[in-house]
Write a protein that holds these residues in place. Structure first.
Motif, PDB file in Angstrom:
ATOM      1  N   GLY A 217       0.812  -1.212   0.000  1.00 45.79           N
ATOM      2  CA  GLY A 217       0.000   0.000   0.000  1.00 45.79           C
ATOM      3  C   GLY A 217       0.848   1.266   0.000  1.00 45.79           C
TER       4      GLY A 217
ATOM      5  N   TYR B 246      -8.216   9.301   1.060  1.00 55.60           N
ATOM      6  CA  TYR B 246      -8.277   8.043   1.808  1.00 55.60           C
ATOM      7  C   TYR B 246      -9.704   7.606   2.105  1.00 55.60           C
TER       8      TYR B 246
ATOM      9  N   LYS C 285     -10.915   3.926   3.011  1.00 56.51           N
ATOM     10  CA  LYS C 285      -9.731   3.082   3.198  1.00 56.51           C
ATOM     11  C   LYS C 285      -9.421   2.867   4.684  1.00 56.51           C
TER      12      LYS C 285
ATOM     13  N   ALA D 135     -12.631   7.781   6.210  1.00 63.79           N
ATOM     14  CA  ALA D 135     -11.654   6.696   6.301  1.00 63.79           C
ATOM     15  C   ALA D 135     -11.773   6.022   7.662  1.00 63.79           C
TER      16      ALA D 135
ATOM     17  N   ASP E 178      -4.829  -0.429   4.076  1.00 63.66           N
ATOM     18  CA  ASP E 178      -4.612  -0.032   2.685  1.00 63.66           C
ATOM     19  C   ASP E 178      -3.492   0.990   2.540  1.00 63.66           C
TER      20      ASP E 178
END
Length: 424
Positions: free
Chosen positions: A167, A181, A184, A207, A323
């Motif tokens: 990632g 993000y 994620k 996120a 991630d």
């Protein structure tokens, strides 16, 4: 066979009539303004193309000053009245740019000091620098002011497997917003003020952050009953001993924030103010992250032992799929990389002499912004430095009408390193 030797251009030699200030952040600007108001010339060197590059280029969008604005003012200029109690990043940058303009501070931008040393024979400082286009210049003067600060170089921890993580890995200096993000799972390594605020920002943008809390730390509310806890602590310290103020701060934190042990956040045995005074570790000021931790939007995890292709393996043996990774692991001083032949600074890049006397070394060496006391400490040091320099300078020069200088007036002679050539 004929070989042709291509001669390299020798560096310029620049004699500076006044101190050489390395760094155009808030600390350097504070020194320059204080010198200029007394009519003393100076030369300021800055490796970036702007003042306050940390604030302009390496801070995230939502950041604000952590302390009330009157604790963050630079010498001789208050914040505008219409600014809020905690100015935004943009407002602080505007304040600094207005500050530089008002005091006619004009740094030599894109000029990186590669090394600096004191020459005992000439009793002068020599600073070798590279400028735009790779031009080499050696600046020579009686005084050197180190104003590169505590945040010159990113700290990137050496975590096994991080290089093989599939990632995105980003240091917080490159983080601007949580928008990229969205949706994620993001591991935030570090739980200081930056780590907390980045985790909060990630939540605001949809996120799911996992915040690594490896060591014990103090978290205190930014305000109590609408009043700054920092301001309250300063008021109490005027009347009470440090240990007692520490106990009061811990009690107020417990009263407002509750028991943080249940959240995986443990307090150190040493009080918050004592820890700041002895180790430079500032307490975290809560601006809303704890509420997100309590409702599960931010997950607190222990230290990391290693990374796999897609997981972070924690110190308790569990693996967390993420991630992306954001390293909120801070910065360090870069002074040991370029300041030579002096024991004033330690290997950690801080003056060995502790506050309040860490601003002055030997042979005309000064430091500002290393007291681990924020902008107020840097401003106080700047005033001390300017007073000390101006006293010596005025005693050695004939009395004349003071003229507020810019950096251009500080350069008295420019020479070629080749003694057969002299350029005016």
């Amino acid at each position: 066979m004929v070989l042709r030797m291509q001669s390299l251009s020798p560096p310029r030699l620049v004699s500076v009539d006044g101190p050489i200030i390395v760094g155009a952040g808030p600390s350097g600007l504070a020194v320059a303004a204080s010198l200029g108001e007394e009519g003393m010339p100076f030369l300021m060197l800055e490796r970036e193309d702007c003042i306050a590059s940390l604030w302009q280029k390496r801070t995230y969008d939502r950041v604000k000053l952590h302390l009330p604005k009157h604790f963050c003012e630079l010498p001789r200029k208050p914040f505008p009245d219409h600014y809020p109690e905690y100015p935004t990043r943009r407002q602080f940058i505007d304040y600094l740019e207005d500050y530089a303009a008002e005091f006619k501070i004009k740094p030599e931008f894109n000029t990186t000091v590669l090394s600096a040393h004191y020459d005992n024979t000439s009793a002068l400082w020599h600073a070798q620098a590279t400028g735009p286009g790779g031009a080499q210049t050696e600046y020579i003067g009686r005084w050197l002011v180190v104003a590169t600060g505590e945040n010159a170089v990113n700290v990137v921890p050496d975590i096994p497997g991080l290089g093989g993580f599939s990632g995105e890995v980003t240091h917080v200096s490159h983080y601007k917003s949580g928008e990229p993000y969205h949706g994620k799972r993001v591991l935030v390594v570090g739980c200081g003020n930056s780590g907390m605020e980045v985790s909060l920002d990630l939540c605001d943008h949809g996120a799911h952050p996992f915040m690594v809390v490896r060591d014990a730390m103090h978290v205190i509310p930014r305000e109590v009953l609408g009043k700054s806890t920092f301001e309250l602590a300063m008021l109490l310290l005027a009347w009470l001993p440090l240990w007692l103020v520490d106990k009061i701060m811990i009690f107020l934190a417990w009263l407002v924030l509750g028991d943080l042990d249940k959240l995986g956040i443990h307090r150190p045995a040493v009080g918050p103010l004592t820890l700041k005074h002895t180790q430079g570790r500032a307490p975290v000021l809560d601006t809303g992250a704890l509420a997100r931790i309590r409702c599960g939007q931010i997950t607190v995890v222990p230290g990391i032992t290693r990374f796999t292709n897609s997981d972070a393996v924690l110190s308790d043996g569990t693996a967390v799929h993420v991630d992306a990774v954001i390293l909120a692991t801070g910065y360090r001083s870069n002074v040991p990389q370029w300041l030579r032949a002096t024991d004033f600074f330690g290997k950690d890049g801080y003056p060995k002499t502790e506050f309040p006397n860490g601003w002055k070394g030997q042979f005309g060496l000064y430091s500002v912004g290393f007291a681990r006391r924020g902008l107020s400490g840097a401003s106080a040091d700047a005033v001390h430095i300017a007073k000390d320099l101006c006293q010596v300078w005025k005693e050695e020069r004939p009395a004349k009408k003071a003229v507020r200088p810019t950096y251009r007036r500080s350069i008295s002679v420019v020479l070629s390193c080749d003694p057969s050539k002299i350029y005016e």
